[in-house]
Structure formats: structure tokens, C-alpha cells
Design a protein around this motif. Sequence first.
Motif: not given
Length: 417
Positions: A81-89
Motif C-alpha cells: 500500500a502506497i497510500e490510503e484514500n477516503y474518496d467520498a462525495f
Amino acid sequence: MANGSYVYSGYLYDIWKLLAGNLNLQYRMVEPEGWGYGNRHPNGTWSGMVGELFYGRADVALTWLLDRPDRSSVVDYIHIAIEENYDAFHIVGGTEDVPQTAAQMAGSLLRPLHAHVWWAVLGVLLVLSVALRVVIYFNQGYGERIQTVTEMSLGSCLFYNYMSLVGQSWAIVPTSSSARIVTIISWMINIIIVNSFTANLISDLAVVTVHRPIGSLREFTEQPGWKLAMQSGYGVVNDWQTSPDQYEREIYRRISSHDGVIELGDAQSFWLTTQPKVMTFIDIKQLKLKVGDAACSLVPLLDQPAKLTPNYFVIAKGQPALRRLMYAELLRISELGLMSHLKLNRFSRIENMCTSSSDTKAMSLGNTLASIALVPLGVALGLAIAVLENLWARAVTKRHVTGAADRQHFIVMKLVS
């Protein structure tokens, strides 16, 4: 740059320089033909970084990608894992300090407890008042004084239970054991209620309440004038196409037909996310890197919570040796803490970007007006009850006087006869 050359920098490029240097990889940076991570079109073609790898225009994509089955069929992932995202509207939110109506102003004092709790409190007061009156009445002559039985009517019991709710002592205390047990239970329950109300009230006053113009994808699709902003190539768009949620399918339709969609690419387009009536699908961390403090005005949509997604490097298919080398070296870099160090250097300035400079929030004008409104309310109720009590007392006195006169007339008539 002005001469047409490029300057590369950032967290991903720092990792790649370290990785390529340790593995002695010779490479040439290639600008992708289009923006985006990589998405499969209905005709089967691929766009973005995944398309660059799939069509042989690149061997390694210098980006982080969510591991998806459709992408795994055309590219290989390096599962470190390079990064962790929290994609959301996200939408632009704001604060409302002054209630718009008198009902909202009065409701600010009731807000710390749910309406169901207030009804339960009222029910508890009534039940305890009836129980207290019953045990006092049946204990008259058996441990309860006649004065207590007379003065503690049902209305007085209700009033005394309310007094314990607001922390006032009683003028009369029952002497029988059963009545005292009911009294103790009343005080215990009221202490719990008061403490809960106080704690929630302090929390309500200290936490900034964010106003959202919309709170769901349904409201987004139904209200006119709203636009969707997002980077191209999000794999989740394919999931929206066949989603059981009709509003996610509607968003897919808008994206595929470019109906009210803002494609985020250059620096200027990211500033459009801070405008009213724009809903953005993004990891807020990335938006902070683009627009700085302006990203703090955005809040997540209520019905679409952010989901944690690990992201990885990807390479073109058919390079197992390169894949093994990159995996081993990325694992070593991660275990040594070098990856965390690089991430901290790049992202430390945005970690506390949106935190408030003050520890507490000032009491709003709306809450102040709601508290002050109790004063004229109490005065008006007191005067109204005083007038009613005075009228009642006069009526009772007049009835007694009339009754006494009638009795005296009857006696006189009797003597005369």
C-alpha cells in the motif's frame, strides 16, 4: 515549464526515485495522453493510466490505484500500500447561528435530547407523581402525617417531582418508607436526566453545526442547477452503472453524457469545487493539496460516508521479474519507515489545515435568545396564573358569603315563624 519541459515532484515521485535508484532501473518519464486513473468504457477500451499500460505506451504508472477486478485483468498490482484514500462525495457547507423561526429558536433548548426522550421524561414525571400520591394516601395513619396527606395532592406531587428535576428541594418530605423509596427513585432518575441534558447541551454549544444544502444523492439529482466535479478514470463509475441505487445510476448517466459534469484536471478546475451547487467526488486530502485552506469549506455528504481504500503501484502485464523486484524493494522501504517519512514530509502541512484555532465555540445568538425568552415566558405565565388564582379566590369567597347569608336568612325566618 515555459520552454515545454516538465518538472516532476511529489510523494509518488519521491518513492519512485528511491525505488529506481535502489534497483538500478533506467527509465524515461512519459506524459500520459489523457487525464485520469483508468476506466473501462462501454466499448471495452481503457482510458487514463491503465490505458497507458494496457496499450503498451508505458511499463509503470506513477500513480496510486485502487485494486479492482476489472483493472487486475489488464494490469498487475504491486501489493504494498502506497497510500490510503477516503474518496467520498463533498459539498460546500456553512454554519447557521441565528434560527430562522421562533420554533427553531425555542427548539435550541430542547435539541440536546431527542423528542422521544422528552416524552419519556414527561411520562416518568406522571408515573412517579401518581405512585407517590397513592403510597402517601394509603399510608395515612400508618406512618404518614395527616398534614402530609392533605398537602401532597396529585398536583403537588407532580410539582415536587418537577422541582427535583430542576434541582430544587421539597418543602415537605414523606415519612413512610414506601413514599421515601418513590422519592429516592425520583431523585435518582432526575439526576440522570439532568446530567445527560447538561452533557449534551455543552456538546451542542461547543461543536460547530454544519449546514448542508443537500444531504443525499437523491437531493442532488432532484434539485436543479447542481453539478458534479470529479477526476476522470475513477473505477467506481463502472459500479454506479449497474448499482441497485437509482441515484447512483443517474450519476453514471450524467458522467457518460457529460451532463453537468466538471472534469478535474488543471489547477483552475479544482477551484470550482469550492463553488455553491457543486458536488465533488474526491479524497479531501488531495483537494487540500490543490486549493489549500479553501478545501476546509467542503463537508461530506451525509448518506455517502467515506470508505478507506488502499492504493498501489501498477505495472504492465507480462513483467513478472520486474514485479517481484519492485514488490521486495517496496516492502523493504516500508518496513524501514522510509515510506512513512516521505509521506510525512509531503503531507504534514495539510494534516491540521482545517482544525479550528479555538477550543470552544462561542454561544450563538439563537441559543442566547432561546435562553432569554424564558424570562418573559415565566413572567407572563406567572401573571396569568395569578389572575386566574385571584378570580378563583373571589368566586370561592363570594360563594361562601352568599351561602352564609342564605343560612342567616333561613334562621331569621325560622325565628319569626
